[in-house]
Design an enzyme around this catalytic site. Structure first.
Site, PDB file in Angstrom:
ATOM      1  N   SER A 140       0.860  -1.179   0.000  1.00  0.00           N
ATOM      2  CA  SER A 140       0.000   0.000   0.000  1.00  0.00           C
ATOM      3  C   SER A 140       0.897   1.231   0.000  1.00  0.00           C
ATOM      4  O   SER A 140       1.734   1.391   0.889  1.00  0.00           O
ATOM      5  CB  SER A 140      -0.883  -0.032   1.254  1.00  0.00           C
ATOM      6  OG  SER A 140      -1.568   1.178   1.381  1.00  0.00           O
ATOM      7  N   LYS A 166      -1.202  -0.883  -4.295  1.00  0.00           N
ATOM      8  CA  LYS A 166      -2.403  -0.117  -3.944  1.00  0.00           C
ATOM      9  C   LYS A 166      -2.009   1.336  -3.764  1.00  0.00           C
ATOM     10  O   LYS A 166      -1.086   1.648  -3.001  1.00  0.00           O
ATOM     11  CB  LYS A 166      -2.977  -0.717  -2.661  1.00  0.00           C
ATOM     12  CG  LYS A 166      -3.946   0.139  -1.899  1.00  0.00           C
ATOM     13  CD  LYS A 166      -4.647  -0.720  -0.851  1.00  0.00           C
ATOM     14  CE  LYS A 166      -4.715  -0.056   0.501  1.00  0.00           C
ATOM     15  NZ  LYS A 166      -5.358  -0.904   1.522  1.00  0.00           N
ATOM     16  N   LYS A 168      -3.077   5.090  -2.583  1.00  0.00           N
ATOM     17  CA  LYS A 168      -4.036   5.840  -1.783  1.00  0.00           C
ATOM     18  C   LYS A 168      -4.486   7.048  -2.603  1.00  0.00           C
ATOM     19  O   LYS A 168      -3.642   7.711  -3.238  1.00  0.00           O
ATOM     20  CB  LYS A 168      -3.366   6.318  -0.484  1.00  0.00           C
ATOM     21  CG  LYS A 168      -3.051   5.172   0.469  1.00  0.00           C
ATOM     22  CD  LYS A 168      -4.324   4.676   1.107  1.00  0.00           C
ATOM     23  CE  LYS A 168      -4.048   3.656   2.185  1.00  0.00           C
ATOM     24  NZ  LYS A 168      -5.290   3.210   2.827  1.00  0.00           N
ATOM     25  N   ASP A 193      -7.304   3.032  -2.948  1.00  0.00           N
ATOM     26  CA  ASP A 193      -8.015   3.026  -1.668  1.00  0.00           C
ATOM     27  C   ASP A 193      -8.330   4.472  -1.299  1.00  0.00           C
ATOM     28  O   ASP A 193      -7.424   5.301  -1.135  1.00  0.00           O
ATOM     29  CB  ASP A 193      -7.145   2.377  -0.579  1.00  0.00           C
ATOM     30  CG  ASP A 193      -7.883   2.224   0.747  1.00  0.00           C
ATOM     31  OD1 ASP A 193      -9.062   2.642   0.840  1.00  0.00           O
ATOM     32  OD2 ASP A 193      -7.269   1.687   1.698  1.00  0.00           O
ATOM     33  N   GLU A 218     -11.085   0.448  -3.361  1.00  0.00           N
ATOM     34  CA  GLU A 218     -11.333   0.127  -1.948  1.00  0.00           C
ATOM     35  C   GLU A 218     -12.017   1.291  -1.236  1.00  0.00           C
ATOM     36  O   GLU A 218     -11.582   2.437  -1.343  1.00  0.00           O
ATOM     37  CB  GLU A 218      -9.985  -0.197  -1.293  1.00  0.00           C
ATOM     38  CG  GLU A 218     -10.074  -0.691   0.143  1.00  0.00           C
ATOM     39  CD  GLU A 218      -8.711  -1.122   0.680  1.00  0.00           C
ATOM     40  OE1 GLU A 218      -7.796  -1.445  -0.131  1.00  0.00           O
ATOM     41  OE2 GLU A 218      -8.529  -1.122   1.910  1.00  0.00           O
ATOM     42  N   ASP A 243     -13.561  -2.089   3.196  1.00  0.00           N
ATOM     43  CA  ASP A 243     -12.626  -2.184   4.316  1.00  0.00           C
ATOM     44  C   ASP A 243     -13.363  -1.670   5.556  1.00  0.00           C
ATOM     45  O   ASP A 243     -14.000  -2.449   6.288  1.00  0.00           O
ATOM     46  CB  ASP A 243     -11.368  -1.364   3.960  1.00  0.00           C
ATOM     47  CG  ASP A 243     -10.365  -1.230   5.092  1.00  0.00           C
ATOM     48  OD1 ASP A 243     -10.638  -1.674   6.205  1.00  0.00           O
ATOM     49  OD2 ASP A 243      -9.282  -0.641   4.874  1.00  0.00           O
ATOM     50  N   LYS A 267      -9.381  -7.285   8.193  1.00  0.00           N
ATOM     51  CA  LYS A 267      -8.356  -6.911   9.186  1.00  0.00           C
ATOM     52  C   LYS A 267      -8.838  -7.425  10.534  1.00  0.00           C
ATOM     53  O   LYS A 267      -9.967  -7.086  10.948  1.00  0.00           O
ATOM     54  CB  LYS A 267      -8.206  -5.387   9.269  1.00  0.00           C
ATOM     55  CG  LYS A 267      -7.647  -4.751   8.010  1.00  0.00           C
ATOM     56  CD  LYS A 267      -7.589  -3.242   8.162  1.00  0.00           C
ATOM     57  CE  LYS A 267      -7.109  -2.591   6.863  1.00  0.00           C
ATOM     58  NZ  LYS A 267      -7.300  -1.129   6.890  1.00  0.00           N
ATOM     59  N   GLY A 295      -3.853  -4.261   6.300  1.00  0.00           N
ATOM     60  CA  GLY A 295      -2.791  -3.951   7.256  1.00  0.00           C
ATOM     61  C   GLY A 295      -3.053  -2.623   7.934  1.00  0.00           C
ATOM     62  O   GLY A 295      -3.820  -1.791   7.435  1.00  0.00           O
TER      63      GLY A 295
HETATM   64  O1  SMG Z   1      -0.134  -1.999   6.794  1.00  0.00           O
HETATM   65  O2  SMG Z   1       0.759  -1.639   4.842  1.00  0.00           O
HETATM   66  C1  SMG Z   1      -0.038  -1.374   5.725  1.00  0.00           C
HETATM   67  C2  SMG Z   1      -0.993  -0.226   5.501  1.00  0.00           C
HETATM   68  C3  SMG Z   1      -2.104  -0.667   4.638  1.00  0.00           C
HETATM   69  O3  SMG Z   1      -3.223   1.054   3.487  1.00  0.00           O
HETATM   70  C4  SMG Z   1      -3.150   0.399   4.501  1.00  0.00           C
HETATM   71  N1  SMG Z   1      -3.997   0.556   5.523  1.00  0.00           N
HETATM   72  O4  SMG Z   1      -7.262   1.649   4.699  1.00  0.00           O
HETATM   73  O5  SMG Z   1      -6.251  -0.145   4.208  1.00  0.00           O
HETATM   74  C5  SMG Z   1      -6.259   0.962   4.757  1.00  0.00           C
HETATM   75  C6  SMG Z   1      -5.075   1.517   5.498  1.00  0.00           C
HETATM   76  C7  SMG Z   1      -5.427   1.869   6.877  1.00  0.00           C
HETATM   77  C8  SMG Z   1      -4.354   2.555   7.627  1.00  0.00           C
HETATM   78  S1  SMG Z   1      -4.470   4.260   7.476  1.00  0.00           S
HETATM   79  C9  SMG Z   1      -3.467   4.827   8.719  1.00  0.00           C
HETATM   80 MG    MG Z   2      -8.339   0.488   3.268  1.00  0.00          MG
END
Ligand code: SMG
Ligand code: MG
Length: 374
Positions: A140, A166, A168, A193, A218, A243, A267, A295
């Site tokens: 991500s 992924k 953001k 995402d 996502e 999610d 998760k 994650g």
């Molecule tokens: O653990 O590599 C990781 C982060 C993965 O993008 C990630 N997590 O929405 O999926 C999600 C985000 C939530 C964390 S935002 C601080």
């Molecule tokens: Mg997410």
């Protein structure tokens, strides 16, 4: 026959680990990973669990200081009050009277599961019913300042073998950026995402993203709005993955029935524990819904649980289970490594198969507290 766990005490430890690079999402930017770890003291054995809650209640209504209190004042004491723990399922039963607080509950369940499994000489992945000893890894990637920086970071991950990237996105940094990455990487499995940053009025953004051959989009919309997700999904060829909206197997069933998503990100923290995570995986497998393990920038303690879950038979897509060095200069546990083929070994040792290194734990420790029983 398994032995019960004689849970004597619980300890909470807050840790802070610098990140190798800031992680920016539509929620804001993190430069340090703060987390609460739970240590379950079972006399001859101990177990560790990590809470997924962040410092601020943005991704979820739970946050670090709130979790600290919930664990000390209610959850920890309720768990200790019930005597010996026959198996990890019992944690959920003892805590069921507390509404919500899923991330806090999940940390307790993981710590107890680790200690109980160690007391019984069992490994978490095997106990859960793992189908494989290596899992497929994605990564991500946070929102970057410039396209060049983003592409450089993405190329670095691809060179390390990651199987899915992924990106953001947030308002104003979406279609153009993703289109440019797609043009540079025509064959890479890409997803986006949004962390719930958009509204139903943003359909044109998603229609434009729909042209870019993404594996999934996502959590585009508000976490409480399954109906609007269903409307959006009906207009897109690209699968929506939920999610934040999925907090339980019940939510997963509702989302699937409504057609609000075609993929689920699991998760353990968000859904209240690793056993509920497995139930969602079971449900998805029966329904033929692809799932993957997300994650929360976990240290090795939380990552060990995520990787064990990623080995379950219903988990069919690469997860956000990246290597320790993608997050931290030095992890709390032995590092998790992604091989050049984009896979990671599932820990096979007793319990969760990972333990915090005492010296590193001490260096990262911010505060600790014991939890007394009722
Ligand atoms: O653990 O590599 C990781 C982060 C993965 O993008 C990630 N997590 O929405 O999926 C999600 C985000 C939530 C964390 S935002 C601080
Ligand atoms: Mg997410």
């Amino acid at each position: 026959m398994t032995e019960p766990l004689n849970l004597r005490a619980l300890e909470l430890v807050e840790v802070a680990l610098p990140l190798v690079r800031p992680f920016r999402t539509s929620f804001g930017e993190e430069t340090v990973k703060r987390a609460i770890l739970v240590r379950a003291d079972g006399g001859d054995v101990e177990g560790w669990g990590e809470c997924a809650a962040s410092a601020e209640p943005r991704y979820s209504e739970e946050w670090l200081d709130g979790v600290w209190l919930a664990l000390r004042e209610h959850l920890g004491r309720a768990l200790l009050a019930g005597g010996a723990i026959s198996d990890p399922e019992e944690v959920g039963h003892r805590l069921a009277w507390v509404r919500g607080h899923r991330m806090a509950k999940a940390a307790l369940e993981a710590a107890v599961a680790d200690a109980w499994l160690r007391a019984n000489g069992l490994n978490l992945a095997e106990y859960l019913g793992a189908a494989r000893d290596r899992v497929s890894c994605g990564v991500s990637v946070g929102i970057a300042a410039t396209l060049d920086e983003l592409l450089e970071e993405v190329h670095g991950y691809l060179a390390r073998g990651y199987r899915r990237v992924k990106l953001k996105i947030e308002r104003g940094r979406d279609v153009e950026v993703v289109r440019a990455v797609r043009a540079a990487l025509p064959d890479t499995p890409l997803s986006v995402d949004a962390n719930a940053a958009y509204s139903p009025a943003d359909v044109p953004v998603f229609e434009a993203l729909d042209e870019l051959g993404l594996v999934m989009i996502e959590q585009p919309l508000d976490h409480e709005d399954l109906v609007e997700h269903a409307r959006l999904q009906s207009r897109l060829r690209t699968s929506i993955c939920l999610d934040e909206s999925i907090r339980s197997v019940r939510d997963a069933a509702a989302a699937v029935e409504l057609g609000a998503c075609r993929i689920i990100n699991i998760k353990p923290g968000r859904v209240g524990g690793l056993l509920e995570a497995r139930r969602i995986q079971d449900f998805a497998r029966l329904q033929g819904i692809p799932v993957w393990i997300g994650g929360m920038l976990e240290t090795g303690v939380g990552r060990a649980v995520n990787v064990a879950l990623a080995a379950l038979p219903g988990v069919t897509m690469p997860g956000d289970t990246s290597a320790s060095d993608r997050y931290f200069p030095e992890d709390l546990t032995a590092p998790f490594v992604v091989d050049p083929d984009g896979t990671m070994a599932v820990p096979s040792g007793p319990g969760i198969g990972a333990t915090p290194h005492p010296g590193r734990l001490e260096r990262c420790r911010v505060r600790s507290a014991g939890v007394a029983g009722f």
